[in-house]
Write a protein that holds these residues in place. Sequence first.
Motif, PDB file in Angstrom:
ATOM      1  N   ALA A   1       0.842  -1.210   0.000  1.00  0.00           N
ATOM      2  CA  ALA A   1       0.000   0.000   0.000  1.00  0.00           C
ATOM      3  C   ALA A   1       0.872   1.253   0.000  1.00  0.00           C
ATOM      4  N   CYS A   2       1.924   1.250   0.810  1.00  0.00           N
ATOM      5  CA  CYS A   2       2.826   2.412   0.881  1.00  0.00           C
ATOM      6  C   CYS A   2       3.551   2.629  -0.442  1.00  0.00           C
ATOM      7  N   GLY A   3       4.014   1.530  -1.056  1.00  0.00           N
ATOM      8  CA  GLY A   3       4.682   1.625  -2.354  1.00  0.00           C
ATOM      9  C   GLY A   3       3.748   2.170  -3.426  1.00  0.00           C
ATOM     10  N   ALA A   4       2.507   1.686  -3.431  1.00  0.00           N
ATOM     11  CA  ALA A   4       1.517   2.119  -4.431  1.00  0.00           C
ATOM     12  C   ALA A   4       1.207   3.607  -4.261  1.00  0.00           C
ATOM     13  N   LEU A   5       0.980   4.027  -3.026  1.00  0.00           N
ATOM     14  CA  LEU A   5       0.641   5.435  -2.763  1.00  0.00           C
ATOM     15  C   LEU A   5       1.761   6.378  -3.200  1.00  0.00           C
ATOM     16  N   CYS A   6       3.009   5.912  -3.053  1.00  0.00           N
ATOM     17  CA  CYS A   6       4.153   6.747  -3.416  1.00  0.00           C
ATOM     18  C   CYS A   6       4.190   7.040  -4.922  1.00  0.00           C
ATOM     19  N   THR A   7       3.549   6.185  -5.729  1.00  0.00           N
ATOM     20  CA  THR A   7       3.566   6.393  -7.188  1.00  0.00           C
ATOM     21  C   THR A   7       2.500   7.384  -7.652  1.00  0.00           C
ATOM     22  N   THR A   8       1.637   7.820  -6.741  1.00  0.00           N
ATOM     23  CA  THR A   8       0.515   8.680  -7.146  1.00  0.00           C
ATOM     24  C   THR A   8       0.884  10.168  -7.149  1.00  0.00           C
ATOM     25  N   GLN A   9       2.127  10.475  -6.731  1.00  0.00           N
ATOM     26  CA  GLN A   9       2.602  11.870  -6.761  1.00  0.00           C
ATOM     27  C   GLN A   9       4.008  11.910  -7.326  1.00  0.00           C
ATOM     28  N   LYS A  10       4.418  13.092  -7.817  1.00  0.00           N
ATOM     29  CA  LYS A  10       5.780  13.254  -8.333  1.00  0.00           C
ATOM     30  C   LYS A  10       6.799  13.308  -7.210  1.00  0.00           C
ATOM     31  N   GLY A  11       8.003  12.814  -7.499  1.00  0.00           N
ATOM     32  CA  GLY A  11       9.085  12.869  -6.520  1.00  0.00           C
ATOM     33  C   GLY A  11       8.954  11.759  -5.497  1.00  0.00           C
ATOM     34  N   ALA A  12      10.022  11.527  -4.738  1.00  0.00           N
ATOM     35  CA  ALA A  12      10.019  10.435  -3.761  1.00  0.00           C
ATOM     36  C   ALA A  12       9.562  10.923  -2.393  1.00  0.00           C
ATOM     37  N   ILE A  13      10.352  11.785  -1.768  1.00  0.00           N
ATOM     38  CA  ILE A  13      10.067  12.196  -0.381  1.00  0.00           C
ATOM     39  C   ILE A  13       8.698  12.872  -0.226  1.00  0.00           C
ATOM     40  N   PRO A  14       8.331  13.800  -1.135  1.00  0.00           N
ATOM     41  CA  PRO A  14       7.003  14.416  -0.962  1.00  0.00           C
ATOM     42  C   PRO A  14       5.857  13.408  -1.087  1.00  0.00           C
ATOM     43  N   ALA A  15       6.112  12.307  -1.787  1.00  0.00           N
ATOM     44  CA  ALA A  15       5.049  11.325  -2.051  1.00  0.00           C
ATOM     45  C   ALA A  15       4.991  10.200  -1.019  1.00  0.00           C
ATOM     46  N   LEU A  16       5.930  10.175  -0.068  1.00  0.00           N
ATOM     47  CA  LEU A  16       5.940   9.088   0.919  1.00  0.00           C
ATOM     48  C   LEU A  16       4.715   9.199   1.826  1.00  0.00           C
ATOM     49  N   PRO A  17       3.967   8.089   1.983  1.00  0.00           N
ATOM     50  CA  PRO A  17       2.688   8.162   2.697  1.00  0.00           C
ATOM     51  C   PRO A  17       2.799   8.038   4.217  1.00  0.00           C
ATOM     52  N   THR A  18       1.714   8.413   4.883  1.00  0.00           N
ATOM     53  CA  THR A  18       1.593   8.199   6.326  1.00  0.00           C
ATOM     54  C   THR A  18       0.831   6.889   6.556  1.00  0.00           C
ATOM     55  N   THR A  19       0.887   6.411   7.786  1.00  0.00           N
ATOM     56  CA  THR A  19       0.197   5.167   8.157  1.00  0.00           C
ATOM     57  C   THR A  19      -1.307   5.267   7.887  1.00  0.00           C
ATOM     58  N   GLU A  20      -1.896   6.419   8.215  1.00  0.00           N
ATOM     59  CA  GLU A  20      -3.346   6.589   8.062  1.00  0.00           C
ATOM     60  C   GLU A  20      -3.770   6.390   6.610  1.00  0.00           C
ATOM     61  N   VAL A  21      -3.044   7.041   5.699  1.00  0.00           N
ATOM     62  CA  VAL A  21      -3.394   6.981   4.280  1.00  0.00           C
ATOM     63  C   VAL A  21      -3.234   5.556   3.752  1.00  0.00           C
ATOM     64  N   ALA A  22      -2.188   4.871   4.201  1.00  0.00           N
ATOM     65  CA  ALA A  22      -1.961   3.481   3.770  1.00  0.00           C
ATOM     66  C   ALA A  22      -3.090   2.575   4.268  1.00  0.00           C
ATOM     67  N   LYS A  23      -3.492   2.794   5.523  1.00  0.00           N
ATOM     68  CA  LYS A  23      -4.603   1.974   6.078  1.00  0.00           C
ATOM     69  C   LYS A  23      -5.911   2.242   5.352  1.00  0.00           C
ATOM     70  N   GLU A  24      -6.105   3.501   4.933  1.00  0.00           N
ATOM     71  CA  GLU A  24      -7.318   3.838   4.167  1.00  0.00           C
ATOM     72  C   GLU A  24      -7.337   3.081   2.831  1.00  0.00           C
ATOM     73  N   LEU A  25      -6.172   3.042   2.163  1.00  0.00           N
ATOM     74  CA  LEU A  25      -6.088   2.345   0.880  1.00  0.00           C
ATOM     75  C   LEU A  25      -6.397   0.855   1.067  1.00  0.00           C
ATOM     76  N   ILE A  26      -5.824   0.255   2.118  1.00  0.00           N
ATOM     77  CA  ILE A  26      -6.073  -1.165   2.388  1.00  0.00           C
ATOM     78  C   ILE A  26      -7.564  -1.408   2.659  1.00  0.00           C
ATOM     79  N   ALA A  27      -8.161  -0.529   3.469  1.00  0.00           N
ATOM     80  CA  ALA A  27      -9.591  -0.674   3.808  1.00  0.00           C
ATOM     81  C   ALA A  27     -10.481  -0.527   2.563  1.00  0.00           C
ATOM     82  N   SER A  28     -10.117   0.424   1.690  1.00  0.00           N
ATOM     83  CA  SER A  28     -10.942   0.674   0.500  1.00  0.00           C
ATOM     84  C   SER A  28     -10.852  -0.470  -0.518  1.00  0.00           C
ATOM     85  N   ALA A  29      -9.741  -1.219  -0.454  1.00  0.00           N
ATOM     86  CA  ALA A  29      -9.544  -2.314  -1.413  1.00  0.00           C
ATOM     87  C   ALA A  29     -10.232  -3.601  -0.968  1.00  0.00           C
ATOM     88  N   ASN A  30     -10.607  -3.660   0.307  1.00  0.00           N
ATOM     89  CA  ASN A  30     -11.237  -4.896   0.836  1.00  0.00           C
ATOM     90  C   ASN A  30     -12.704  -5.007   0.442  1.00  0.00           C
TER      91      ASN A  30
END
Length: 327
Positions: A298-327
Amino acid sequence: MAANGSGKNLIVCFGEMLIDFVPDVAGVSLAESTGFLKAPGGAPANVAVAVTKLGGHSAFVGKFGDDEFGHMLADILRKNNVNDEGVLFDQHARTALAFVTLKANGEREFMFYRNPSADMLLTEAELNLDLIRRAKIFHYGSISLISEPCRSAHMAAMKAAKQAGILCSYDPNVRLPLWPSEDAAREGILSIWKEADFIKVSDDEVAFLTQGDPENEENVLSLWHDGLKLLVVTDGEKGCRYFTKDFKGKVAGFSVKTVDTTGAGDAFVGALLVSIEKDNSIFENEEKLREALLFSNACGALCTTQKGAIPALPTTEVAKELIASAN
């Protein structure tokens, strides 16, 4: 800054941090690009920031040029709560630069300016070994193995970590333009293979290192060594495959709108290291490992949705949201 991660929960990342210049328009060559966005980069530094964004404690060990870019990068580490006790500045060399082309599909091509850059000039004598010995996990790549004196510094840091019983984490991050030849890259990357407790490689890197089919399990397992606790192969949007002494399997990825794949592997590794640091029984417990890998995907996938590496690194909350939405 010393208070950050002064206990045994520290993840120390060793190697390079540099400036990526990314075209402001995707799908054009460097020559065609009319403008560039300045983005902090360098895999070990990306991992250090990925860790803190997910609530972990990290430190970065490496050298910058004593120039505006170097101080900007050190500032970015501090702003992201990365311990900077291992950060050094070189008065005689520049901070490394990379021009990164984003092809239409979000994949990258690199052109590097390092001749030599400050990160390559880190010496063994300059290492903050006390900081390294405080780590629970010591993480590194292979770019620091390319030239001296940095190679000797890398070997000494790794040796100190091994002697202190610290978990060694290796993501080779193959960057062929930086090596003298493909054979030199393969040989250099594999020269420290057996030192690692945990290795993460991409499917492309499996193909490069084995000169075989990355889909073929027997071929992948030629990269296994008896000291390993975990080998993970990342398969882009398809997810990842995992191998331990006792079990193996795959964990599906997430479907997202990919803009830029820069840093996705680092987001994945940072997330996994945070999970390992919290509970290293995941090497023996397949259910826990699968949960950790799903979070990493989830963290790897979220990082691809924005330009650059560091600005695109996700937080735990956002990663958990992605996992929840995919279930």
